[in-house]
Design an enzyme around this catalytic site. Sequence first.
Site, short mmCIF file in Angstrom:
data_model
loop_
_atom_site.label_atom_id
_atom_site.label_comp_id
_atom_site.label_asym_id
_atom_site.label_seq_id
_atom_site.Cartn_x
_atom_site.Cartn_y
_atom_site.Cartn_z
N LYS A 1 -7.02 -4.32 1.99
CA LYS A 1 -6.87 -5.60 2.67
C LYS A 1 -8.03 -6.54 2.37
O LYS A 1 -7.84 -7.75 2.22
CB LYS A 1 -6.73 -5.38 4.18
CG LYS A 1 -5.42 -4.72 4.57
CD LYS A 1 -5.33 -4.53 6.08
CE LYS A 1 -4.02 -3.87 6.46
NZ LYS A 1 -3.90 -3.67 7.93
N LYS B 1 4.79 0.28 0.09
CA LYS B 1 5.40 0.47 1.40
C LYS B 1 6.20 -0.76 1.83
O LYS B 1 5.84 -1.89 1.51
CB LYS B 1 4.29 0.76 2.42
CG LYS B 1 4.75 0.91 3.86
CD LYS B 1 3.55 1.05 4.77
CE LYS B 1 3.95 1.04 6.24
NZ LYS B 1 2.79 1.11 7.14
N LYS C 1 5.83 -4.78 7.23
CA LYS C 1 6.33 -5.93 7.97
C LYS C 1 5.52 -7.19 7.70
O LYS C 1 6.00 -8.29 7.92
CB LYS C 1 6.37 -5.63 9.46
CG LYS C 1 5.06 -5.22 10.08
CD LYS C 1 5.24 -4.87 11.54
CE LYS C 1 3.94 -4.38 12.17
NZ LYS C 1 3.51 -3.09 11.60
#
Length: 350
Positions: free
Chosen positions: A112, A197, A200
């Site tokens: 991130k 992955k 969301k």
Amino acid sequence: MTRVFSGIKPTGHLTLGNYLGAMRRWAAVDQHQSDALFCIVDLHALTVDHDPARVRRLSRQAATLLLASGLDPQLCTVFVQSHVDEHTRLSYLLECVATDGEMRRMIQYKEKAARERVRGGSVRLSLLTYPVLMAADILAYGTDQVPVGDDQTQHVELARDIAVRFNQRYGHTFVVPRATPPQVAARVMNLQDPTSKMGKSDDSGPGIVYLLDEPDVVRRKIMRAVTDSARDVVYDPEARPGPANLLEILAACTGGNPSELSGVYETYGALKRDTADAVVEVLRPVQERHRELCTDPDYVEGVLRDGAERARAMARPTVDAAYRAIGLLPAAEAEDVGVGAAVPDIGVTA
């Protein structure tokens, strides 16, 4: 009973991956077999740039979808992280036990932070330290088991390490938890990039099936899923991630085995059609219940309020014990002053 804790971060609309990898098991297994707590971990959503109104909206939606997926507030505790102060109270104490090196070795922090730097943004300190807050989420409740996907097991291992270290230094205070990953579809992958992955917070909408997607949208996304140029359908997650992802989704929806299902299909078209139909049927009752709950927002608010009260009562004794163990002076409790009791003179004398 065994105590279970897990959470959902409101950084985006919940996906098929969230449901198959976690939420369905919470409703079908964990809330029936354990003393279970399920939390919307909204404080974790603040570690990156965000829209405050969107975080609130997604937090409410996540709570509604948790209930729509089958969580029963009579069987488990559903609440919002920021409604229970014990999470942040404990987090600082654990920061005083964790190390800088441990934080910087976290895979999600590395990924991130790298993405944030590519965008030209600054990396918030909370992005580095949020695994400690996650450890506080878990340890505050004397959690035995944490049902997580394989991308979160490193964080549970950190919570274990911190618990052991705290207990060794300051006396036994915390239960040492363990991760319990689901057996099938632990990590549903992006339909357009099956090596990543189905997240969301991902920007790749065509590769993500959201829980509230209409059936036609679900079918269109799955029919356009990436496979490969081979003609046979084989389950090989390493060499052929696209077909393997579809087979795992189909297996999770139907209760089958991905390897066995691969022998049923001769074409990708047939595999995609059956997978799309299975996903639509799995999501149908969740979407119907979600629509019902949206007509009764007071019910959802009441569940979250009652859940926070129960969670607070469970966490406070452990967190208070941690404060005493680490060396903090307990706050003095105010004494009642009865009628006619002498009141101290606090005036200034010459």
